[in-house]
Design a protein around this motif. Structure first.
Motif, PDB file in Angstrom:
ATOM      1  N   TYR A 159     -16.895  22.361  -6.239  1.00 54.42           N
ATOM      2  CA  TYR A 159     -15.520  22.256  -7.008  1.00 54.42           C
ATOM      3  C   TYR A 159     -15.020  20.815  -7.449  1.00 54.42           C
ATOM      4  O   TYR A 159     -15.352  19.766  -6.697  1.00 54.42           O
ATOM      5  CB  TYR A 159     -14.655  22.636  -5.874  1.00 54.42           C
ATOM      6  N   THR A 160     -14.894  20.673  -8.636  1.00 55.11           N
ATOM      7  CA  THR A 160     -14.525  19.598  -9.315  1.00 55.11           C
ATOM      8  C   THR A 160     -13.061  19.155  -9.714  1.00 55.11           C
ATOM      9  O   THR A 160     -12.662  18.139  -9.952  1.00 55.11           O
ATOM     10  CB  THR A 160     -15.393  19.352 -10.708  1.00 55.11           C
ATOM     11  N   HIS A 161     -12.353  20.238  -9.759  1.00 55.80           N
ATOM     12  CA  HIS A 161     -10.766  20.151  -9.940  1.00 55.80           C
ATOM     13  C   HIS A 161      -9.933  20.662  -8.700  1.00 55.80           C
ATOM     14  O   HIS A 161      -9.842  21.996  -8.484  1.00 55.80           O
ATOM     15  CB  HIS A 161     -10.393  20.980 -11.116  1.00 55.80           C
ATOM     16  N   LEU A 162      -9.688  19.876  -7.909  1.00 50.86           N
ATOM     17  CA  LEU A 162      -9.115  20.108  -6.690  1.00 50.86           C
ATOM     18  C   LEU A 162      -7.588  19.886  -6.986  1.00 50.86           C
ATOM     19  O   LEU A 162      -7.057  19.152  -7.643  1.00 50.86           O
ATOM     20  CB  LEU A 162      -9.687  19.148  -5.613  1.00 50.86           C
ATOM     21  N   GLY A 163      -6.729  20.346  -5.929  1.00 45.87           N
ATOM     22  CA  GLY A 163      -5.287  20.075  -5.665  1.00 45.87           C
ATOM     23  C   GLY A 163      -5.104  19.928  -4.191  1.00 45.87           C
ATOM     24  O   GLY A 163      -5.606  20.565  -3.361  1.00 45.87           O
ATOM     25  N   PHE A 164      -4.155  19.116  -3.759  1.00 48.82           N
ATOM     26  CA  PHE A 164      -3.559  18.812  -2.517  1.00 48.82           C
ATOM     27  C   PHE A 164      -1.969  19.127  -2.866  1.00 48.82           C
ATOM     28  O   PHE A 164      -1.222  18.615  -3.328  1.00 48.82           O
ATOM     29  CB  PHE A 164      -3.629  17.502  -2.245  1.00 48.82           C
ATOM     30  N   LEU A 165      -1.530  20.250  -2.062  1.00 51.95           N
ATOM     31  CA  LEU A 165      -0.297  20.590  -1.748  1.00 51.95           C
ATOM     32  C   LEU A 165       0.468  20.193  -0.390  1.00 51.95           C
ATOM     33  O   LEU A 165      -0.140  20.949   0.474  1.00 51.95           O
ATOM     34  CB  LEU A 165      -0.072  22.005  -2.014  1.00 51.95           C
ATOM     35  N   GLY A 166       0.910  18.914  -0.091  1.00 55.38           N
ATOM     36  CA  GLY A 166       1.466  18.767   1.251  1.00 55.38           C
ATOM     37  C   GLY A 166       2.729  19.566   1.344  1.00 55.38           C
ATOM     38  O   GLY A 166       3.568  19.861   0.311  1.00 55.38           O
ATOM     39  N   GLY A 167       3.237  19.424   2.476  1.00 58.61           N
ATOM     40  CA  GLY A 167       4.649  19.942   3.015  1.00 58.61           C
ATOM     41  C   GLY A 167       5.642  19.017   2.667  1.00 58.61           C
ATOM     42  O   GLY A 167       5.943  18.709   1.649  1.00 58.61           O
ATOM     43  N   MET A 168       5.960  18.114   3.639  1.00 58.65           N
ATOM     44  CA  MET A 168       6.700  16.810   3.340  1.00 58.65           C
ATOM     45  C   MET A 168       5.904  15.538   3.620  1.00 58.65           C
ATOM     46  O   MET A 168       4.816  15.779   4.378  1.00 58.65           O
ATOM     47  CB  MET A 168       7.886  16.990   4.352  1.00 58.65           C
ATOM     48  N   ALA A 169       6.208  14.652   3.109  1.00 61.74           N
ATOM     49  CA  ALA A 169       5.498  13.439   3.022  1.00 61.74           C
ATOM     50  C   ALA A 169       5.767  12.684   4.497  1.00 61.74           C
ATOM     51  O   ALA A 169       6.032  11.274   4.337  1.00 61.74           O
ATOM     52  CB  ALA A 169       5.796  12.458   1.812  1.00 61.74           C
ATOM     53  N   VAL A 170       5.336  13.275   5.379  1.00 65.11           N
ATOM     54  CA  VAL A 170       5.464  12.576   6.793  1.00 65.11           C
ATOM     55  C   VAL A 170       4.172  11.970   6.975  1.00 65.11           C
ATOM     56  O   VAL A 170       3.142  12.488   6.528  1.00 65.11           O
ATOM     57  CB  VAL A 170       6.127  13.563   7.744  1.00 65.11           C
ATOM     58  N   PRO A 171       4.099  11.061   7.996  1.00 65.19           N
ATOM     59  CA  PRO A 171       2.780  10.475   8.082  1.00 65.19           C
ATOM     60  C   PRO A 171       1.542  11.430   8.372  1.00 65.19           C
ATOM     61  O   PRO A 171       0.461  11.167   7.728  1.00 65.19           O
ATOM     62  CB  PRO A 171       2.841   9.631   9.452  1.00 65.19           C
ATOM     63  N   ALA A 172       1.632  12.426   9.108  1.00 63.73           N
ATOM     64  CA  ALA A 172       0.449  13.237   9.412  1.00 63.73           C
ATOM     65  C   ALA A 172       0.026  14.063   8.124  1.00 63.73           C
ATOM     66  O   ALA A 172      -1.134  14.000   8.037  1.00 63.73           O
ATOM     67  CB  ALA A 172       0.668  14.446  10.540  1.00 63.73           C
ATOM     68  N   VAL A 173       0.967  14.625   7.232  1.00 62.41           N
ATOM     69  CA  VAL A 173       0.637  15.253   6.158  1.00 62.41           C
ATOM     70  C   VAL A 173      -0.100  14.253   4.909  1.00 62.41           C
ATOM     71  O   VAL A 173      -0.992  14.468   4.599  1.00 62.41           O
ATOM     72  CB  VAL A 173       1.979  15.725   5.301  1.00 62.41           C
ATOM     73  N   VAL A 174       0.501  12.958   5.021  1.00 60.18           N
ATOM     74  CA  VAL A 174      -0.161  11.834   4.226  1.00 60.18           C
ATOM     75  C   VAL A 174      -1.179  11.468   4.679  1.00 60.18           C
ATOM     76  O   VAL A 174      -2.205  11.373   3.772  1.00 60.18           O
ATOM     77  CB  VAL A 174       0.900  10.710   4.109  1.00 60.18           C
ATOM     78  N   ARG A 175      -1.586  11.476   5.872  1.00 62.30           N
ATOM     79  CA  ARG A 175      -3.070  10.944   6.373  1.00 62.30           C
ATOM     80  C   ARG A 175      -3.958  12.237   5.842  1.00 62.30           C
ATOM     81  O   ARG A 175      -4.986  11.685   5.620  1.00 62.30           O
ATOM     82  CB  ARG A 175      -2.960  11.021   7.888  1.00 62.30           C
ATOM     83  N   TYR A 176      -3.567  13.309   6.078  1.00 62.87           N
ATOM     84  CA  TYR A 176      -4.403  14.651   5.431  1.00 62.87           C
ATOM     85  C   TYR A 176      -4.773  14.250   4.197  1.00 62.87           C
ATOM     86  O   TYR A 176      -5.814  14.583   3.782  1.00 62.87           O
ATOM     87  CB  TYR A 176      -3.641  15.750   5.837  1.00 62.87           C
ATOM     88  N   GLY A 177      -3.686  14.129   3.428  1.00 64.06           N
ATOM     89  CA  GLY A 177      -3.848  13.947   1.916  1.00 64.06           C
ATOM     90  C   GLY A 177      -4.853  12.857   1.355  1.00 64.06           C
ATOM     91  O   GLY A 177      -5.705  13.028   0.644  1.00 64.06           O
ATOM     92  N   TYR A 178      -4.462  11.713   2.148  1.00 66.25           N
ATOM     93  CA  TYR A 178      -5.056  10.348   1.562  1.00 66.25           C
ATOM     94  C   TYR A 178      -6.686  10.712   2.085  1.00 66.25           C
ATOM     95  O   TYR A 178      -7.633  10.077   1.400  1.00 66.25           O
ATOM     96  CB  TYR A 178      -4.647   9.071   2.014  1.00 66.25           C
ATOM     97  N   GLY A 179      -6.742  11.343   3.357  1.00 64.76           N
ATOM     98  CA  GLY A 179      -8.281  11.386   3.561  1.00 64.76           C
ATOM     99  C   GLY A 179      -8.832  12.362   2.756  1.00 64.76           C
ATOM    100  O   GLY A 179     -10.234  12.156   2.550  1.00 64.76           O
ATOM    101  N   PHE A 180      -8.376  13.392   2.512  1.00 69.36           N
ATOM    102  CA  PHE A 180      -8.759  14.412   1.500  1.00 69.36           C
ATOM    103  C   PHE A 180      -9.306  13.719   0.199  1.00 69.36           C
ATOM    104  O   PHE A 180     -10.314  13.829  -0.409  1.00 69.36           O
ATOM    105  CB  PHE A 180      -7.807  15.407   1.104  1.00 69.36           C
ATOM    106  N   VAL A 181      -8.384  12.719  -0.418  1.00 70.94           N
ATOM    107  CA  VAL A 181      -8.834  11.988  -1.458  1.00 70.94           C
ATOM    108  C   VAL A 181     -10.113  11.199  -1.259  1.00 70.94           C
ATOM    109  O   VAL A 181     -10.988  11.181  -2.153  1.00 70.94           O
ATOM    110  CB  VAL A 181      -7.757  11.330  -2.058  1.00 70.94           C
ATOM    111  N   GLN A 182      -9.944  10.464  -0.245  1.00 73.68           N
ATOM    112  CA  GLN A 182     -11.288   9.835   0.013  1.00 73.68           C
ATOM    113  C   GLN A 182     -12.370  10.477   0.437  1.00 73.68           C
ATOM    114  O   GLN A 182     -13.466  10.200  -0.155  1.00 73.68           O
ATOM    115  CB  GLN A 182     -10.777   8.802   1.455  1.00 73.68           C
ATOM    116  N   GLY A 183     -12.567  11.468   0.739  1.00 74.18           N
ATOM    117  CA  GLY A 183     -13.342  12.331   1.079  1.00 74.18           C
ATOM    118  C   GLY A 183     -14.107  13.020  -0.296  1.00 74.18           C
ATOM    119  O   GLY A 183     -15.468  12.917  -0.559  1.00 74.18           O
TER     120      GLY A 183
END
Length: 389
Positions: free
Chosen positions: A178-202
């Motif tokens: 997969y080359t075109h990805l999306g991240f749909l977070g709930g609210m930008a609370v620390p746990a969700v942000v950590r998920y998202g930023y980790g996803f981008v790094q991976g």
């Protein structure tokens, strides 16, 4: 201790995944499990219910399973609304009814802890996903409170290294092609942000392993932990217009909007917190869920209840514990992981590849930033859109 946690996690994770698809409904605070000990357990839902296929349901099922197996009285209490006052009222009701262990899932309980823990020093509180910044949020200038709240000895908080399983999910998605990805977070609370930023790094790390890979991540928060028509429409645009192939839906029931949009075009999703493949695939289309970025909510609950029952809570009280990797050899023993059974392994990313990835993360060969102050710098394209609403 690590070996005990690892063994407990492996067993309970398997049980919690089986229970994940349950639609059982009960009346809050009416039909408790009768117990034979002085320990009695109450679980308070945050602002969802026990059928949310996420935090509340997993915590409820873990509490209920442990209490039924050990003859301990258990019940859950659902606040009448989404406010600290309503959550505090439910804690007060539970204590008034004689419950002396209170389990609370989610960051929203930070202020509830502040208002109730000191009032009820003889009650043991276990909070999931309540961290230091939830208890002592920074002001507009980024400064901590002048008089920070100190966690009392009757409270234990567990937080998770979501950035690690987020990384695993992003890495796996790109490795799977997969080359075109999306991240749909709930609210930008620390746990969700950590998920998202980790996803981008991976995703970025996997793209670096693939010469010539052109990877893009669309990144947005729904500003809600449930799906609705507005969020679904936004996801329709991602899948149908932008050409997004897979969306990491990270925020409780917000997956419904991503899955509804994906179903219209044969798109894919990535689940969160628990293995969501069963519920998503059965409702929206077989094979829709590529994987899920999971954290060990059920093992944490069951381990803590067993420690409380054994009289060992003094080893945990007053602490905020960060849970992540405890094994480099057995991915299923970790508090953050991908599901071994439902992940759509293929020739480009096998179970052995995943095990090698986890080992490298455990031994420090691969490092993942947990900084939530700014989007990680990457070689891939990341388009940030803020909040949908």
């Amino acid at each position: 201790m690590k070996k005990f946690l690892a063994l407990t996690l492996a067993l309970v994770m398997a049980l919690s995944l089986v229970a994940c698809g349950s639609k059982e409904e009960e009346t809050p605070a009416e039909e408790g499990t009768e117990g034979a000990t002085d320990m009695s357990v109450a679980m308070i839902t945050d602002y969802g219910d026990i059928t949310d296929q996420s935090f509340n349901q997993t915590t409820y099922e873990a509490c209920k399973a442990y209490c039924e197996a050990n003859g301990i009285t258990f019940n859950y209490f659902k606040p009448a609304g989404d406010s600290t006052a309503e959550r505090v009222a439910m804690v007060e009701s539970a204590v008034d009814e004689g419950y002396n262990v209170v389990v609370m899932p989610g960051y929203a309980f930070a202020d509830t802890i502040k208002e109730t823990a000191g009032t009820y020093p003889d009650v043991t509180f276990v909070a999931l996903d309540v961290g230091e910044l939830d208890l002592n949020p920074l002001d507009a200038d980024g400064n901590p409170p002048a008089e920070p709240y100190e966690l009392p000895s009757n409270v234990y908080c567990a937080v998770y290294q979501e950035e690690l399983c987020g990384y695993m999910a992003g890495y796996a998605a790109v490795k799977m092609g997969y080359t075109h990805l999306g991240f749909l977070g709930g609210m930008a609370v620390p746990a969700v942000v950590r998920y998202g930023y980790g996803f981008v790094q991976g995703a970025d790390a996997a793209a670096a392993d693939e010469p010539g890979a052109n990877v893009t991540v669309e990144y947005v928060y729904g500003n809600a932990f449930s799906g609705d028509a507005d969020i679904t429409a936004y996801m329709d645009n991602w899948y149908q217009t932008l050409g997004v192939e897979v969306v990491f839906a990270c925020g409780g029931g917000i997956y419904t909007s991503a899955a509804e949009a994906a179903a219209k075009v044969g798109g894919k999703v990535i689940g969160v917190d628990v293995d969501q493949a069963a519920i998503i695939d059965s409702a929206y289309g077989d094979g829709m869920t590529v994987t899920s970025a999971m954290k060990g909510l059920a093992p944490t609950v069951q381990h803590m209840l067993s420690e409380i029952a054994a009289g060992n809570f003094a080893n945990y009280g007053g602490k905020i514990e960060t849970l992540g990797l405890v094994s480099g050899d057995d991915p299923t023993a970790n508090y953050v992981q991908l599901p071994m059974e439902s992940t759509q392994w293929d020739d480009t990313f096998t179970q052995d590849d995943y095990k090698a990835l986890v080992k490298s993360m455990f031994d420090g060969t691969i490092t993942v930033s947990n900084d939530t102050t700014a989007m990680p710098e990457t070689a891939i394209t990341v388009n940030e859109y803020g909040n949908i609403k």
